[in-house]
Design an enzyme around this catalytic site. Structure first.
Site, PDB file in Angstrom:
ATOM      1  N   HIS A  61       0.846  -1.388   0.094  1.00  0.00           N
ATOM      2  CA  HIS A  61       0.046  -0.022   0.076  1.00  0.00           C
ATOM      3  C   HIS A  61       0.845   1.133   0.208  1.00  0.00           C
ATOM      4  CE1 HIS A  61       0.817   0.551   4.173  1.00  0.00           C
ATOM      5  NE2 HIS A  61       0.204  -0.423   4.475  1.00  0.00           N
ATOM      6  N   HIS A  95       4.240   1.269   2.001  1.00  0.00           N
ATOM      7  CA  HIS A  95       5.253   0.359   1.542  1.00  0.00           C
ATOM      8  C   HIS A  95       5.978   1.416   0.371  1.00  0.00           C
ATOM      9  CE1 HIS A  95       2.418  -2.977   3.130  1.00  0.00           C
ATOM     10  NE2 HIS A  95       3.425  -2.807   3.864  1.00  0.00           N
ATOM     11  N   CYS A 120       1.862 -10.792  21.950  1.00  0.00           N
ATOM     12  CA  CYS A 120       1.100 -10.264  20.781  1.00  0.00           C
ATOM     13  C   CYS A 120       1.373 -10.972  19.619  1.00  0.00           C
ATOM     14  CB  CYS A 120       1.190  -8.688  20.430  1.00  0.00           C
ATOM     15  SG  CYS A 120       0.464  -8.011  19.268  1.00  0.00           S
ATOM     16  N   CYS A 146       2.175  -8.555  16.493  1.00  0.00           N
ATOM     17  CA  CYS A 146       3.794  -8.382  16.349  1.00  0.00           C
ATOM     18  C   CYS A 146       4.499  -9.208  16.387  1.00  0.00           C
ATOM     19  CB  CYS A 146       4.058  -7.357  17.597  1.00  0.00           C
ATOM     20  SG  CYS A 146       2.926  -5.880  17.688  1.00  0.00           S
ATOM     21  N   CYS A 198      -1.771  -3.943  23.245  1.00  0.00           N
ATOM     22  CA  CYS A 198      -0.723  -3.616  22.330  1.00  0.00           C
ATOM     23  C   CYS A 198      -1.090  -2.459  21.387  1.00  0.00           C
ATOM     24  CB  CYS A 198      -0.540  -4.979  21.210  1.00  0.00           C
ATOM     25  SG  CYS A 198       0.112  -4.224  19.733  1.00  0.00           S
ATOM     26  N   HIS A 217      -1.920  -3.355  17.683  1.00  0.00           N
ATOM     27  CA  HIS A 217      -2.953  -4.077  17.206  1.00  0.00           C
ATOM     28  C   HIS A 217      -4.180  -4.190  18.059  1.00  0.00           C
ATOM     29  CE1 HIS A 217       0.349  -6.095  15.417  1.00  0.00           C
ATOM     30  NE2 HIS A 217      -0.407  -6.295  14.349  1.00  0.00           N
ATOM     31  N   LYS A 259      -5.031   5.683  11.274  1.00  0.00           N
ATOM     32  CA  LYS A 259      -4.132   4.401  10.748  1.00  0.00           C
ATOM     33  C   LYS A 259      -4.851   3.953   9.233  1.00  0.00           C
ATOM     34  CE  LYS A 259      -1.135   1.356  12.389  1.00  0.00           C
ATOM     35  NZ  LYS A 259      -0.512   0.345  13.238  1.00  0.00           N
ATOM     36  N   LYS A 300      -7.177  -2.363   6.757  1.00  0.00           N
ATOM     37  CA  LYS A 300      -8.009  -3.100   5.806  1.00  0.00           C
ATOM     38  C   LYS A 300      -9.473  -3.375   6.407  1.00  0.00           C
ATOM     39  CE  LYS A 300      -7.041  -7.554   3.566  1.00  0.00           C
ATOM     40  NZ  LYS A 300      -6.346  -8.803   3.869  1.00  0.00           N
TER      41      LYS A 300
HETATM   42  N1  MSP Z   1       9.151  -7.534   7.896  1.00  0.00           N
HETATM   43  C1  MSP Z   1       9.310  -6.580   8.723  1.00  0.00           C
HETATM   44  C2  MSP Z   1      10.662  -5.624   8.551  1.00  0.00           C
HETATM   45  C3  MSP Z   1      11.848  -6.517   8.426  1.00  0.00           C
HETATM   46  S1  MSP Z   1      13.102  -5.500   7.911  1.00  0.00           S
HETATM   47  C4  MSP Z   1      14.394  -6.450   8.343  1.00  0.00           C
HETATM   48  C5  MSP Z   1       7.943  -5.495   8.684  1.00  0.00           C
HETATM   49  N2  MSP Z   1       7.183  -5.545   7.714  1.00  0.00           N
HETATM   50  S2  MSP Z   1       6.028  -4.660   7.078  1.00  0.00           S
HETATM   51  O1  MSP Z   1       5.412  -4.967   5.994  1.00  0.00           O
HETATM   52  O2  MSP Z   1       5.256  -4.490   8.376  1.00  0.00           O
HETATM   53  O3  MSP Z   1       6.570  -3.141   6.522  1.00  0.00           O
HETATM   54  C6  MSP Z   1       6.950  -2.281   7.697  1.00  0.00           C
HETATM   55  C7  MSP Z   1       7.311  -1.185   6.870  1.00  0.00           C
HETATM   56  O4  MSP Z   1       6.548  -0.582   5.812  1.00  0.00           O
HETATM   57  C8  MSP Z   1       7.487   0.323   7.573  1.00  0.00           C
HETATM   58  O5  MSP Z   1       8.715   0.402   8.221  1.00  0.00           O
HETATM   59  C9  MSP Z   1       7.326   1.145   6.433  1.00  0.00           C
HETATM   60  O6  MSP Z   1       8.673   1.119   5.521  1.00  0.00           O
HETATM   61  C10 MSP Z   1       6.364   0.738   5.703  1.00  0.00           C
HETATM   62  N3  MSP Z   1       5.093   1.269   5.952  1.00  0.00           N
HETATM   63  C11 MSP Z   1       3.902   0.626   6.351  1.00  0.00           C
HETATM   64  N4  MSP Z   1       2.851   1.179   6.736  1.00  0.00           N
HETATM   65  C12 MSP Z   1       3.340   2.595   6.656  1.00  0.00           C
HETATM   66  C13 MSP Z   1       2.490   3.841   6.699  1.00  0.00           C
HETATM   67  N5  MSP Z   1       1.228   3.955   7.057  1.00  0.00           N
HETATM   68  N6  MSP Z   1       3.271   4.698   6.584  1.00  0.00           N
HETATM   69  C14 MSP Z   1       4.655   4.855   6.134  1.00  0.00           C
HETATM   70  N7  MSP Z   1       5.449   3.688   6.132  1.00  0.00           N
HETATM   71  C15 MSP Z   1       4.654   2.524   6.303  1.00  0.00           C
HETATM   72  O7  MSP Z   1       7.861  -4.760   9.443  1.00  0.00           O
END
Ligand code: MSP
Length: 644
Positions: free
Chosen positions: A19, A22, A127, A130, A144, A147, A296, A299
Site C-alpha cells: 500500500h 510501503h 502479541c 507483532c 498492544c 493491534h 491509521k 484493511k
Molecule cells: N517485515 C518487517 C520488516 C523487516 S526488515 C528487516 C516489517 N514488515 S512490514 O510489511 O510491516 O513493513 C513495515 C514498513 O512498511 C514500515 O517500516 C514502512 O517502511 C512501511 N510502512 C507500512 N505502513 C506505513 C505507513 N502507514 N506509513 C509509512 N510507511 C509505512 O515490519
C-alpha cells in the site's frame, strides 16, 4: 570524490498487499539511489519480502493454501509492483531464499558458539500480531498499541540473545556517532529506551507452535524468531561473509524504515552486528507514518490507499512528487486526494508546467525553435542574479538530499522555478522582441531560461525521472538519461552550459494537465489511465474469490457521457438502492438507449474513483470485435435480484 551507496528498505511482510506506506519507503530509497547515481556514485539498492512466521501461516490458512504457495504469490506482487512505480532496485531478497537461510544458520551458530545465546524458560505477554513479547510498560491500557488487543500470557522455554551485555557499548556508539540514527527525534527515542535496563531478546519459537521458520542449527526442535531471521537479509543479500558485494558495499550501508520498526533496527540490529563482529551500518533513516483521515490505514476500516490506483489516475511522477514533497521526513503525514490534486495543480501544472511551455513557446516564436547564441557582454548585464542564484542553490539541494530531507530539496527547487517565473516577468521578452535593438538581450534572456530549465530538469530527476526525461528531450539535452535511462551528471548542471546554441528544439508539450475535481474534467492522459484502471479492476479478482463476488441485476435510471472520456459512461442504477457506476461501454451504447435496461453488475467491488467519479460496481458485458454486448436477464426482475 565518489563514494558507493548501499541503500535498503525493510523487507515487507507478505501477509498483506503493498500500500501507500510501503510505496513511500521504497520510492524514497529509489530517490536516494537515483540522486547518488546522479553524483556518479556506485549504488546498490536492496528490497525484498519477509516470509516466515505465524502471521504468514495464518494468512495462508485463510486462503486455504500452503505457506510456500502463499509466499510465492504475494512476494511476486511486491516484486512486480516496484518497476511499475519506476523503482529500480538492484536485488530483491526473500527470506525463503536458500542462500539467506544458510547465512542465518551460520550467524546463529557463530553467536551461539561465542556464548551470546542461552536457553531459558520465559513467561510473558505475547502479541500474535507483532510476533513478540511485550513488557507491561510498552502496553497502552493493557493492550498492544499497534493491534489494540490484549497480549496473551505465554510460558515456554526458548533461546535468548544476550543483548544486555552490549547495552553500554550501544549507548556509547550512538553518542559518538550523532547521525547513526536520524532524524534526531528517533535517536533520542532509542537513547531514552536504552536508559532503562535492556532485556535479553527471545530469538526462537518451539516447532510445536511454529514450523514455518528457519531451524536453529543447534536445536532441531526450534525455529528462529522473525527478527533474527529478517534483519540478516541486509548482509545475506551481499553474500556475507566472503562476497565481493559485501566487501564493497557494506561499509556504506544505509537503511530506511518507518518508526514502527525503529527498535529492531536501532537496538537489536546493531547489537547483532556487534556480536557477530560485523562493522556497523552508517545510518538508520527513520520516517513517520502516512495516515488517512488522521488515522491509521487499515484493511478493516477499508481506507487502504493503493499506489497503482493513484498512479493510474494522476500519473506516476505526480504521485512520486507528492509523496516526497508532502511528508517531512521523520514526521507523520496525512494523505488526501484533495491535497494531491492541489499539489499537482499549483506546483506541477502551474509553476513548473507553465514555465516550461512558456519558454519553449518563446524559443519557437522568437527564434524559430533554434537555441540562440549569446553575446558574453550582454549576458552578464542581463543575468539579474538568475545564474548565480541557481548555481548557489545546487549545493543546498545536494545537502538536503544527503540528509534525506527530500521536501527541503523540493522547496529549494521550487524557489528556483519561482525565480525563473519572476525573471520572465521582469525581463519581459515580449517587449524585447518588439525592437531590433534589443535582439541581443532577448537572446540572453531565452538562453538563461533554457539553461535554468536544464538545471531544473536535472534536479527533479531522482523524484520525477519521466518528467526529467521529457524535459531533457525537449531541451535538446544530450544526456544518458535519454539513451540509457539514467541521468548521471549533476556536475554538468553546474557549468550553466547545458543547452547548446544552434540546436533545433521540438515544440513544447503539456507536462502536467490541470485537474478539476469539481467539474470531473478529464484530460486525455488520465482518460487512458482510467481505462487502465478499469482493466486492472477487471483482472484483479483472484479465481478462488469467485464465490465472494456479489452479482446483481440493476435497472439503469440514467446514463450520461463523461466530458472528454470517449469510452466511458456514467450510469445511475437502481440496485434496491441507488448507485453510481462508470462503465467503458460508450463506443457501443448511446446513453439515451440505456435508460430502463436491466443489466448484471458486480455489486461488491471496492469503490474506485475513475475520472473523479466514484464508481460503485462494475457492469458485465461480452466483448467481441463489434464492441460490447451487455449481460442482461431475459425477463424483468426486481432491481437488486442476486444472480446465482
Ligand atoms: N517485515 C518487517 C520488516 C523487516 S526488515 C528487516 C516489517 N514488515 S512490514 O510489511 O510491516 O513493513 C513495515 C514498513 O512498511 C514500515 O517500516 C514502512 O517502511 C512501511 N510502512 C507500512 N505502513 C506505513 C505507513 N502507514 N506509513 C509509512 N510507511 C509505512 O515490519
Amino acid at each position: 570524490m565518489t563514494r558507493p551507496l548501499y541503500i535498503t528498505t525493510p523487507i515487507y511482510y507478505v501477509n498483506a498487499m503493498p500500500h501507500l506506506g510501503h510505496a513511500y519507503t521504497t520510492i524514497a530509497a529509489d530517490v536516494v539511489c537515483r540522486f547518488n547515481f546522479m553524483q556518479q556514485n556506485e549504488t546498490l539498492f536492496l528490497t525484498g519480502t519477509d516470509e516466515h512466521g505465524d502471521k504468514i501461516v495464518r494468512a495462508a490458512k485463510k486462503e486455504n493454501i500452503s505457506p510456500r504457495v502463499y509466499v510465492d504469490k504475494i512476494s511476486k506482487v511486491f516484486k512486480e509492483l516496484w518497476p511499475q512505480l519506476n523503482i529500480k532496485y538492484d536485488y530483491f531478497i526473500r527470506t525463503s531464499d536458500p542462500a539467506h537461510i544458510a547465512v542465518v544458520k551460520q550467524m546463529l551458530q557463530k553467536i551461539y558458539d561465542a556464548g551470546d545465546i542461552y536457553f531459558s524458560e520465559y513467561e510473558g505477554l505475547y502479541c500474535f500480531g507483532c510476533e513478540r513479547f511485550f513488557t507491561k510498560r510498552e502496553l497502552v491500557d493493557g493492550k498492544c498499541p499497534d493491534h489494540l488487543v490484549e497480549p496473551e500470557p505465554i510460558k515456554e522455554s526458548n533461546y535468548f540473545f544476550k543483548m544486555s551485555r552490549y547495552q553500554d557499548w550501544l549507548i556509547d556508539h550512538i553518542e559518538k556517532h550523532p547521525d547513526f540514527i536520524r532524524p534526531e527525534r528517533y535517536r533520542n527515542e532509542i537513547l531514552a529506551f536504552l536508559s532503562e535496563p535492556l532485556e535479553d531478546l527471545c530469538i526462537s519459537r518451539p516447532k510445536k507452535r511454529l514450523k514455518w521458520g528457519i531451524t536453529l542449527p543447534f536445536d532441531k526442535d526450534y525455529v528462529t524468531y522473525v527478527w533474527f531471521d529478517a534483519l540478516l537479509n541486509y548482509v545475506s543479500a551481499l553474500g556475507y561473509p566472503d562476497g565481493e558485494l559485501f566487501k564493497k558495499f557494506w561499509p556504506y550501508a544505509q537503511h530506511i524504515v518507518a518508526k514502527d520498526i525503529l527498535k529492531p533496527h536501532g537496538i537489536y540490529w546493531p547489537i547483532m552486528l556487534k556480536a557477530a563482529g560485523i562493522p556497523m551500518y552508517n545510518h538508520l533513516n527513520v520516517h513517520g507514518y502516512w495516515n488517512v483521515d488522521q488515522g491509521k490505514m487499515s484493511k478493516s476500516i477499508g481506507n487502504v490507499v493503493e499506489p497503482l490506483q493513484l498512479k493510474n489516475i494522476y500519473g506516476l511522477d505526480a504521485f512520486r512528487f507528492f509523496l516526497m514533497r508532502d511528508m517531512v521526513f521523520g514526521l507523520d503525514s496525512n494523505f488526501s486526494e484533495q491535497a494531491l490534486v492541489q499539489r499537482i495543480n499549483a506546483d506541477l501544472a502551474n509553476d513548473l508546467g507553465n514555465l516550461f511551455s512558456r519558454v519553449i513557446a518563446m524559443v519557437h516564436k522568437y527564434f524559430k525553435g533554434i537555441v540562440p547564441e549569446v553575446d558574453p557582454v550582454v549576458e552578464d548585464e542581463f543575468q539579474l542574479g538568475l545564474k548565480s542564484d541557481m548555481l548557489a542553490a545546487i549545493p543546498e539541494y545536494e545537502q538536503s538530499m544527503e540528509n534525506f530531507t527530500f521536501h527541503k530539496a523540493l522547496v529549494t527547487t521550487w524557489e528556483l522555478i519561482a525565480k525563473m517565473n519572476r525573471y520572465v516577468d521582469v525581463t519581459s521578452p515580449w517587449v524585447l522582441a518588439k525592437k531590433k535593438a534589443s535582439k541581443k538581450q532577448l537572446q540572453v534572456v531565452i538562453s538563461n531560461l533554457l539553461n535554468g530549465l536544464g538545471v531544473i530538469a536535472g534536479l527533479i530527476y531522482p523524484i520525477m525521472p519521466d518528467t526529467s526525461a521529457a524535459m531533457q528531450k525537449h531541451l535538446g539535452m544530450d544526456t544518458d538519461l535519454i539513451t540509457k535511462g539514467r541521468f548521471n551528471n549533476l556536475d554538468m548542471l553546474k557549468t550553466w552550459k547545458i543547452i547548446k546554441p544552434g540546436i533545433q528544439l521540438p515544440k513544447g508539450i503539456t507536462l502536467f494537465p490541470r485537474i478539476d475535481l469539481k467539474k470531473n474534467q478529464a484530460t486525455p492522459q488520465n482518460e487512458a489511465a482510467a481505462e487502465d484502471l478499469l482493466s486492472v479492476l477487471k483482472t484483479e479478482i483472484p479465481v478462488e474469490a469467485f464465490g465472494a463476488i456479489d452479482l446483481r441485476v440493476v435497472t439503469i435510471l440514467s446514463a450520461e457521457s463523461i466530458p472528454r472520456a470517449k469510452k466511458l459512461l456514467k450510469l445511475e442504477v437502481d440496485l434496491g438502492e441507488k448507485r453510481t457506476l462508470v462503465a467503458g461501454i460508450a463506443a457501443s451504447y448511446k446513453p439515451e438507449n440505456l435508460v430502463g435496461k436491466q443489466v448484471i453488475v458486480v455489486a461488491n467491488l471496492k469503490p474506485a474513483k475513475i475520472m473523479g467519479i466514484v464508481s460503485n460496481g462494475m457492469v458485465l458485458a461480452a466483448v467481441d470485435d463489434k464492441g460490447c454486448s451487455l449481460a442482461t436477464v431475459d425477463r424483468k426482475v426486481k432491481p437488486g435480484t442476486p444472480v446465482g
